[in-house]
Design an enzyme around this catalytic site. Structure first.
Site, PDB file in Angstrom:
ATOM      1  N   ASP A  59       0.868  -1.166   0.000  1.00  0.00           N
ATOM      2  CA  ASP A  59       0.000   0.000   0.000  1.00  0.00           C
ATOM      3  C   ASP A  59       0.913   1.228   0.000  1.00  0.00           C
ATOM      4  OD1 ASP A  59      -1.621   2.135   0.605  1.00  0.00           O
ATOM      5  OD2 ASP A  59      -2.725   1.120   2.211  1.00  0.00           O
ATOM      6  N   SER A 138      -1.199  14.321 -14.480  1.00  0.00           N
ATOM      7  CA  SER A 138      -2.470  14.435 -15.196  1.00  0.00           C
ATOM      8  C   SER A 138      -2.607  15.838 -15.770  1.00  0.00           C
ATOM      9  CB  SER A 138      -3.620  14.166 -14.226  1.00  0.00           C
ATOM     10  OG  SER A 138      -4.846  14.499 -14.830  1.00  0.00           O
ATOM     11  N   TYR A 151      -7.844  16.807  -6.095  1.00  0.00           N
ATOM     12  CA  TYR A 151      -7.148  16.013  -7.110  1.00  0.00           C
ATOM     13  C   TYR A 151      -6.223  16.902  -7.938  1.00  0.00           C
ATOM     14  CZ  TYR A 151      -6.432  12.685 -10.909  1.00  0.00           C
ATOM     15  OH  TYR A 151      -5.861  11.848 -11.826  1.00  0.00           O
ATOM     16  N   LYS A 155      -2.013  16.540  -8.329  1.00  0.00           N
ATOM     17  CA  LYS A 155      -1.337  16.327  -9.606  1.00  0.00           C
ATOM     18  C   LYS A 155      -0.419  17.514  -9.945  1.00  0.00           C
ATOM     19  CE  LYS A 155      -2.783  12.231 -10.588  1.00  0.00           C
ATOM     20  NZ  LYS A 155      -1.836  11.095 -10.600  1.00  0.00           N
TER      21      LYS A 155
END
Lengths: 245, 466
Positions: A59, A138, A151, A155
């Site tokens: 993990d 991204s 998010y 990124k």
């Protein structure tokens, strides 16, 4: 003669990671596959049995494990040439929702996990003077959008972290590639509201391998996202906040 | 997850001499015997193996240990005792051949056996029991060792001479650092009167003729070696035979270090440190054919039957004329492929190997042939016959591996042997045929005795001997 080259993919069980594993296997690379879901990894390893493949359940939020596992993989393979950090999550938030728990989780996986892995990798590659570090960022990191603040932030931070690694390591012979996919047909896309120019993970993987070969610094996949994001990045803030992007 | 206890900062690049093998390992550089024992203990705790490494001049994988521990002995580089009256020197294993000759030359001594580069350590040189261009006269380096001390992984410290602990003496020398660590070596050096050699050079049109001359004229020279044009179908080339000069008007002066230097520049212009970059464009079939042809024409005309005088350093250390010459082979590097074949079968076998490489479109860019004599060390590479060393650029590793396997089969069929300091392409079955069951059984028995936990390993060990 030399040991065959090896690629390590962190976040290899599905999506772009799994597609990259298939693409690397086609190129004859040995594979170290890391992900939480060992059953999926082992299924993938069976599919890729033509090349030497090892699976490691891990993990990425268990940060202390990363340098230890990195050394274990080096011991197992003797050399690692390409490291891809592909682990990432997109936890949806509504337009009026502010969810610290979701944001924290995304920071843990998308950013801190990358730092925990890529710091020891950078140290080793810097000392050995070779290697490719690939971070899957991204297009979402290029601007702060209303739909996914957490998010976008992870990124953007990952892209900056990769740029800093590149600035440190290029002179030592290490290549650092930032990949900025647009919409890719993966589990993550289920949480994306509006999509277009959707590509398959296989196409993304092929673009990434090409970018590694030409030692690109930043690669958008598909490439046309580069042009679009160049325009979007230059929209003044007072206009950008009025757009429904 | 198996957890390594070794620090990440110890991970470092470990390559071979030809830069054809890139590995990462935990590198430790001990300065004294107690530190070697500490590294053994660390490796045991982490469940890792340990490879011994000197100056990293092995062409293959004998001094790499991918992902494991590498014990780099270069810091154990003290000259412990030197007696100019007897020519006996005692050194630590990390002392290089260069250190030795620079220390003793003004007293009129020289290493009895030396490689084509002066930078290997004595520990590494003995682990592979190196030979030189004087093999038929002087044998291998191990034949000049009076005594050594070694630390075995089982914790014992042993002293070995040709008569005391002689089984270990003849095994630790030659077995690629897999049985124990040399901690000191006592050598008898060669007495000299000047620092010069007279070199006789003559060209020949065929490899067979060269081998005949290497054999028939071996008693005329202290050193004798053949340089082969590896792109020529018949393997034409040039022989250099050299004799120590025993008397010269300025004898003492020729022994001074300032008279034993390699040039700093080429043609007075190009610094030698940059020369390898100028060689890179020629490291292909066309470029090498051009250079080899020019060299052969020069040797067959202007240099034919010439005798000229050189310093010992100029004659012996051709590889050191161009620092980092191996980098000229590019990022994938080179391998050296060397076999040792008995007198009766060598010429045919070597011509077959050379022509096979040419037919496959992968000719070696350098070829060197020498006359040899047998020795009694456990992993001996020597035969009463010849060696032929070929440098191959690594362009297509899989095709090169296949070619080398085909050449190894030719060599084995001809009764040939191999040399672990150079090897990177043998397979376990071929290594077994080369060494023979009896030698392997003896090695395994000594390994169980000296290193019961199998601590000392290398990539070569795991490739061929496990």
């Amino acid at each position: 003669m030399n040991l065959p080259p090896t690629a390590l993919i962190i976040g290899a069980s599905s999506g772009i990671g799994a597609a990259l594993a298939r693409e690397f296997a086609r190129n004859g690379l040995r594979l170290a596959l890391v992900a939480r879901r060992k059953d999926l990894l082992e299924k993938l390893a069976q599919e890729l049995s033509a090349v030497e493949t090892r699976c490691y359940a891990h993990d990425v939020a268990e940060y202390d494990e990363a340098p230890v596992l990195w050394q274990q993989i080096l011991q197992d393979f003797g050399r690692v040439d390409i490291v891809v950090y592909n682990a990432g999550v997109l936890l949806p938030v509504g337009p009026e929702e502010y969810d610290f728990g979701a944001d924290k989780r995304m920071v843990e996986i998308n950013l801190l996990g990358a730092m925990a892995w890529l710091n020891p990798v950078a140290l080793t590659f810097g000392r050995t003077g070779r290697g490719h570090i690939v971070g899957i960022s991204s297009v979402a990191g290029d601007r702060g959008r209303v739909g996914a603040p957490g998010y976008n932030t992870t990124k953007a931070a990952l892209s900056t972290f990769l740029e800093a690694l590149r600035n440190r390591l290029t002179k030592k012979g290490v290549h650092v590639l930032t990949v900025k996919p647009g919409f890719v047909q993966t589990d993550m896309l289920k949480n994306a509201p509006k999509t277009f120019w959707v590509i398959s993970p296989e196409q993304a993987a092929q673009d990434i391998v090409k970018a590694i070969h030409r030692r690109a610094q930043v690669a958008y996949t598909p490439e046309r996202w580069g042009l679009l994001m160049n325009v979007i990045r230059h929209i003044p803030s007072f206009l950008f906040r009025r757009l429904k992007i | 997850m198996s957890v390594s206890q070794l620090p990440l900062e110890r991970l470092d690049k470990v390559e071979n001499y030809g830069h054809s093998r890139h590995t990462v390992a935990y590198v430790y550089r001990p300065n004294q015997v107690a530190q070697i024992e500490e590294v053994f203990a660390l490796a045991r705790r982490a469940g890792l193996s340990v490879a011994l490494r000197g100056a990293g001049r092995s062409y293959g994988d004998a001094a790499t240990n991918s992902g494991q521990v590498v014990l780099d002995l270069q810091r154990m580089n003290r000259i412990l005792n030197w007696n100019p009256a007897t020519g006996v020197i005692k050194v630590e294993p990390g002392v290089t051949i260069a250190q030795i000759w620079q220390h003793v030359l003004e007293d009129g001594y020289w290493p009895p056996v030396t490689s084509g580069t002066m930078f290997p350590t004595i520990g590494g040189a003995l682990a592979h029991n190196i030979h030189g261009k004087n093999n038929t006269k002087a044998g291998t380096l191990g034949e000049h060792v009076l005594e050594f001390t070694a630390l075995l992984p089982n914790g014992e410290q042993v002293t070995c001479t040709p008569t005391e602990n002689s089984e270990l003496f003849y095994a630790l020398i030659s077995t690629a650092g897999l049985l124990g660590v040399f901690t000191s070596v006592t050598l008898k050096l060669k007495k000299l009167h000047t620092g010069l050699v007279d070199v006789h050079a003559w060209a020949m049109t065929h490899l067979g003729e060269m081998m005949r001359d290497l054999d028939e004229r071996k008693h005329e020279f202290d050193y004798i070696v053949g340089w082969v044009d590896t792109l020529d179908h018949n393997g034409r080339g040039q022989i250099h035979g050299a004799n120590y000069v025993h008397d010269a008007p300025n004898a003492a002066e020729t022994l001074r270090l300032d008279k034993q230097v390699l040039p700093d520049t080429f043609f007075g212009l190009v610094p030698k440190s940059t020369l390898w970059m100028f060689m890179t464009p020629f490291m292909n079939n066309v470029g090498t054919r051009l250079i080899n042809t020019a060299k052969y024409v020069f040797s067959a005309t202007l240099e034919q039957r010439k005798i000229y005088r050189q310093s010992l350093v100029e004659f012996n250390y051709l590889l050191d004329y161009v620092p980092n010459w191996e980098k000229s082979y590019g990022r994938s590097g080179l391998i050296q492929y060397q076999t040792f074949i008995p007198l009766a079968t060598a010429t045919d076998a070597y011509l077959e190997m050379l022509r096979l490489a040419q037919r496959r479109g992968m000719p070696p860019f350098l070829g060197v042939t020498k006359r040899h004599r047998p020795d009694r060390f456990l992993f001996t590479h020597a035969v009463d016959g010849y060696s032929f060393a070929m440098d191959f650029k690594v362009t297509n590793a899989a095709r090169l591996q296949k070619l080398c396997e085909e050449m190894s089969d030719i060599a084995l069929e001809a009764g040939g042997r191999f040399y672990f300091a150079k090897d990177s392409t043998l397979t376990p079955g071929r290594a077994r045929r080369y060494l023979g069951e009896e030698t392997l059984a003896k090695f395994q028995a000594l390994k169980a005795q000296c290193d019961p936990e199998n601590l000392l390993q290398s990539d070569l060990y795991r490739r061929l001997l496990v």
